[in-house]
Design an enzyme around this catalytic site. Structure first.
Site, mmCIF file in Angstrom:
data_model
loop_
_atom_site.group_PDB
_atom_site.id
_atom_site.type_symbol
_atom_site.label_atom_id
_atom_site.label_comp_id
_atom_site.label_asym_id
_atom_site.label_seq_id
_atom_site.Cartn_x
_atom_site.Cartn_y
_atom_site.Cartn_z
ATOM 1 N N LYS A 52 -4.480 7.009 -2.404
ATOM 2 C CA LYS A 52 -3.157 7.422 -1.916
ATOM 3 C C LYS A 52 -2.056 6.701 -2.695
ATOM 4 C CE LYS A 52 -3.624 3.888 1.606
ATOM 5 N NZ LYS A 52 -4.115 3.595 2.956
ATOM 6 N N TYR B 254 24.217 -11.977 -13.377
ATOM 7 C CA TYR B 254 25.113 -11.742 -12.254
ATOM 8 C C TYR B 254 25.282 -12.997 -11.399
ATOM 9 C CZ TYR B 254 24.978 -6.703 -13.086
ATOM 10 O OH TYR B 254 25.103 -5.462 -13.630
HETATM 11 C C1 LIG Z 1 -5.173 2.696 2.823
HETATM 12 C C2 LIG Z 1 -6.369 2.902 3.662
HETATM 13 C C3 LIG Z 1 -7.595 2.374 3.269
HETATM 14 C C4 LIG Z 1 -7.760 1.403 2.124
HETATM 15 O O1 LIG Z 1 -7.350 0.126 2.571
HETATM 16 P P1 LIG Z 1 -7.355 -1.181 1.647
HETATM 17 O O2 LIG Z 1 -6.924 -2.257 2.561
HETATM 18 O O3 LIG Z 1 -6.382 -0.925 0.553
HETATM 19 O O4 LIG Z 1 -8.740 -1.350 1.132
HETATM 20 C C5 LIG Z 1 -8.719 2.727 4.020
HETATM 21 N N1 LIG Z 1 -8.595 3.532 5.114
HETATM 22 C C6 LIG Z 1 -7.416 4.006 5.535
HETATM 23 C C7 LIG Z 1 -7.360 4.861 6.743
HETATM 24 C C8 LIG Z 1 -6.262 3.709 4.836
HETATM 25 O O5 LIG Z 1 -5.081 4.169 5.276
#
Ligand SMILES: *Cc1c(COP(=O)(O)O)cnc(C)c1O
Length: 349
Positions: free
Chosen positions: A41, A251
């Site tokens: 994602k 800045y």
């Molecule tokens: C993002 C996510 C993961 C992965 O989690 P990490 O902590 O990055 O390993 C797994 N399951 C769900 C439902 C997630 O939203």
């Protein structure tokens, strides 16, 4: 007019694909009998799905998790629809129609989503049950609902709230997940994220869902020395100049030269994810020489003290520190935030 090819970018991320593949294989083997999927994602946590998915596929990954439907088209260029799951599920009929048309499976997160899915025609899906994170997922008390009973659940999922800590909530979520599994028809179970894999075989079930650790994040001490750094940002020196004592930099003139100095302006700023909180006490590196950041971080630039380097010149690339646990401990941003705020202007190779 036809736009000519762009010059190479003054800010780039080098992605170590061998490290990425090695991380997936370590997480897969630590998952025991379960197979490891991959959370990709947010454009693979900022790395770019096109840069990581081919290596993950070659390493053996076959299950990919997205959050939004807009992330689906780029993935469909590389993997079969059936190996993609969209964690946010379907909130609207439009999303359900898109899921059905593409063959990508939604993770259904509640009674409303189940109704939307079934009304659109339904079919194979996954089901997220909330065992204690109280964020997203069907509530335990709704598992017996007849709408949930009508779903064709492939994988029953839940998500751990505190897997990166020793917490009683881990064991509680595990036992709730086991009871949930007794209440819904399903063909597989999945509970553990990266940190959850390190909690042991009880948490692995049929599939694990690592994200952060694939990309070099170390959410638990068990991964020290096991998970490899995957992302190496480098930025170009756009100017080198002299600074006289009493002259200030940047800045608000927060840095004033105590003596004659050499300074260099580097092509990375907060718009590229180098937030102001990352500057304090930090040095970039060139050929092993530390170059301390001085003054305020600008949108597109930072300035370093390069008095220690006679050789650094305009056009050279310097290394931005990106050992995720170290940088996170220093600046207070989470390892997740460090990855996902990497700017869109960085070329990724
Ligand atoms: C993002 C996510 C993961 C992965 O989690 P990490 O902590 O990055 O390993 C797994 N399951 C769900 C439902 C997630 O939203």
């Amino acid at each position: 007019m036809t736009i000519p090819d762009l010059p190479s970018a003054p800010l780039r991320l080098r992605i170590d694909r061998d490290a990425l593949a090695s991380n997936w294989r370590r997480l897969d083997s630590m998952s025991g009998k379960a197979r490891a999927g991959a959370a990709v994602k947010a454009d693979a946590y900022g790395l770019g799905v096109a840069n990581v998915v081919p290596s993950l596929l070659a390493a053996g990954a076959g299950d990919f998790f997205l959050a939004h439907w807009c992330e689906v088209p780029a993935m469909l260029q590389m993997v079969d629809a059936a190996s993609i799951s969209v964690l946010h599920g379907v909130t609207t009929p439009e999303e359900a129609r898109f899921a059905i048309a593409t063959g990508v499976r939604p993770v259904i997160n509640g009674i409303h989503q189940a109704q939307v899915w079934l009304a659109a025609g339904g079919g194979p899906c996954h089901l997220m049950v909330d065992t204690g994170i109280n964020r997203l997922g069907v509530q335990m008390t709704d598992l017996g609902n007849e709408v949930i009973g009508q779903l064709e659940v492939g994988t029953l999922l839940s998500h751990l709230a505190c897997a990166d800590e020793q917490s009683d909530l881990n064991g509680l979520q595990l036992s709730r997940f086991r009871s949930a599994a007794g209440m819904v028809r399903h063909s597989a179970c999945s509970l553990a994220n990266s940190a959850g894999i390190a909690l042991g075989a009880d948490y692995a079930f049929d599939m694990t869902r690592p994200g952060i650790a694939l990309y070099g994040g170390i959410p638990r001490a068990e991964y020290d020395g096991v998970i490899l750094q995957t992302v190496y940002p480098e930025a170009c020196v756009i100017q080198r100049r002299h600074l006289s004592p009493g002259e200030s930099v940047g800045y608000n003139a927060t840095y004033v030269a105590p003596q004659d100095m050499e300074i260099a302006t580097i092509s990375i700023g907060y718009a590229d994810g180098f937030l102001r909180s990352r500057a304090a006490g930090v040095a970039l590196h060139h050929q092993g020489v530390p170059l301390p950041v001085i003054g305020r971080v600008s949108m597109d630039m930072i300035v370093v003290d390069c008095t220690a380097s006679n050789t650094l010149k305009e056009g050279d690339f310097v290394e931005i520190p990106f050992d995720l646990p170290q940088v996170s401990a220093k600046c207070g941003l989470s390892q997740y935030e460090l990855l996902t705020t990497l700017g869109r202007r960085c070329s990724r190779a």
